[in-house]
Enzyme design. Structure first.
Site, PDB file in Angstrom:
ATOM      1  N   HIS A 230      49.030  48.917  37.491  1.00  0.00           N
ATOM      2  CA  HIS A 230      49.987  50.011  37.670  1.00  0.00           C
ATOM      3  C   HIS A 230      50.023  50.852  36.386  1.00  0.00           C
ATOM      4  O   HIS A 230      50.042  50.308  35.279  1.00  0.00           O
ATOM      5  CB  HIS A 230      51.386  49.456  37.933  1.00  0.00           C
TER       6      HIS A 230
ATOM      7  N   ASP B  59      17.611  56.727  57.806  1.00  0.00           N
ATOM      8  CA  ASP B  59      18.029  57.625  58.877  1.00  0.00           C
ATOM      9  C   ASP B  59      17.199  57.453  60.135  1.00  0.00           C
ATOM     10  O   ASP B  59      17.702  57.537  61.254  1.00  0.00           O
ATOM     11  CB  ASP B  59      17.944  59.076  58.407  1.00  0.00           C
TER      12      ASP B  59
ATOM     13  N   ALA C 148      23.000  57.073  52.860  1.00  0.00           N
ATOM     14  CA  ALA C 148      22.085  56.540  51.852  1.00  0.00           C
ATOM     15  C   ALA C 148      22.359  55.075  51.546  1.00  0.00           C
ATOM     16  O   ALA C 148      21.433  54.264  51.403  1.00  0.00           O
ATOM     17  CB  ALA C 148      22.173  57.374  50.575  1.00  0.00           C
TER      18      ALA C 148
ATOM     19  N   ALA D 213      28.545  71.701  62.579  1.00  0.00           N
ATOM     20  CA  ALA D 213      27.302  71.012  62.231  1.00  0.00           C
ATOM     21  C   ALA D 213      26.633  70.541  63.515  1.00  0.00           C
ATOM     22  O   ALA D 213      27.245  69.829  64.319  1.00  0.00           O
ATOM     23  CB  ALA D 213      27.589  69.826  61.312  1.00  0.00           C
TER      24      ALA D 213
ATOM     25  N   GLY E 213      23.977  68.645  63.809  1.00  0.00           N
ATOM     26  CA  GLY E 213      23.368  67.327  63.745  1.00  0.00           C
ATOM     27  C   GLY E 213      21.952  67.342  63.210  1.00  0.00           C
ATOM     28  O   GLY E 213      21.417  68.386  62.826  1.00  0.00           O
ATOM     29  N   ARG E 214      21.331  66.171  63.197  1.00  0.00           N
ATOM     30  CA  ARG E 214      19.979  66.029  62.668  1.00  0.00           C
ATOM     31  C   ARG E 214      19.100  65.254  63.645  1.00  0.00           C
ATOM     32  O   ARG E 214      19.591  64.447  64.425  1.00  0.00           O
ATOM     33  CB  ARG E 214      20.008  65.294  61.319  1.00  0.00           C
TER      34      ARG E 214
END
Length: 232
Positions: A206, A74, A82, A31, A33-34
């Protein structure tokens, strides 16, 4: 670094704060990135400033260099999540309406929705070593969780990162099926300044996966009913 191996896979060199190793994988997803989309907003006509990466600079109330303009999400910088943006929006709106508000989270959860999932919040061991901080950790394997075993998903663990002495919870990490559903308890523990004893004495149902958070803390006191940690 990456190198194709004779079997058609990819050898990947992995480096952490305390070790270096090479492992083979079938494929590697990279990836790149942005980038923040701030170039064509007309910010040059305001007192809003952006940093070298193009993110809008804001203060602890999400106010920009232009007092009447606020920035969230962002475009306001890392982490680009988000739920981080939602909380920023709340801080900004409360500030605009005159209520006391500030952006000061102790922990922001992050989840990688792989299988098994990976989730964490607060301080990690790698961050602690990088910052030269002394921490200790306790880890409960899901192979000792009755709920994980009945789901045939024992491939996971729950880890607490603690401050020596006080045993305050500084970070939580989870790996396993549904880890993202459990990390909220970790955020609460970090935000409330809970100690390992607080967590260990909070009764959990549990059999549930949430029980692994309690038992991870119990390992510190050798009181876990399902797992005995090996002492190094």
């Amino acid at each position: 670094s990456l190198a194709e191996n004779a079997a058609g896979g990819v050898d990947v060199e992995l480096t952490a704060a305390d070790r270096h190793e090479t492992r083979a994988f079938d494929r590697v997803l990279i990836a790149v990135g942005r980038r923040p989309n701030t170039a064509d907003l007309g910010l040059d006509q305001t007192r809003v400033t952006v940093n070298q990466r193009g993110f809008i600079e804001v203060d602890h109330q999400r106010r920009t260099g232009e007092p009447t303009i606020f920035s969230i999400g962002d475009v306001a910088g890392e982490p680009m999540l988000a739920h981080k943006a939602t909380h920023e929006g709340r801080v900004a709106v409360e500030t605009i309406t005159g209520e006391p508000a500030a952006w000061e989270p102790a922990a922001i959860p992050a989840v990688v929705f792989t299988d098994p999932e990976i989730a964490w919040c607060g301080l990690t061991e790698t961050q602690a070593r990088t910052q030269g901080l002394d921490v200790e950790g306790t880890k409960f394997p899901w192979s000792a969780s009755g709920r994980a075993l009945t789901q045939a998903r024992a491939d996971g663990f729950t880890k607490l990162i603690l401050q020596p002495g006080t045993k305050r919870v500084l970070g939580v990490a989870l790996v396993g099926h549904g880890a993202g559903e459990l990390i909220g308890e970790g955020v609460l523990a970090v935000e409330m300044g809970a100690t390992a004893e607080d967590v260990s004495r909070s009764i959990h149902a549990h059999p549930t996966l949430s029980e692994t958070v309690m038992e991870s803390a119990e390992l510190l006191f050798n009181t876990s009913p399902h797992y005995i940690a090996r002492r190094r």
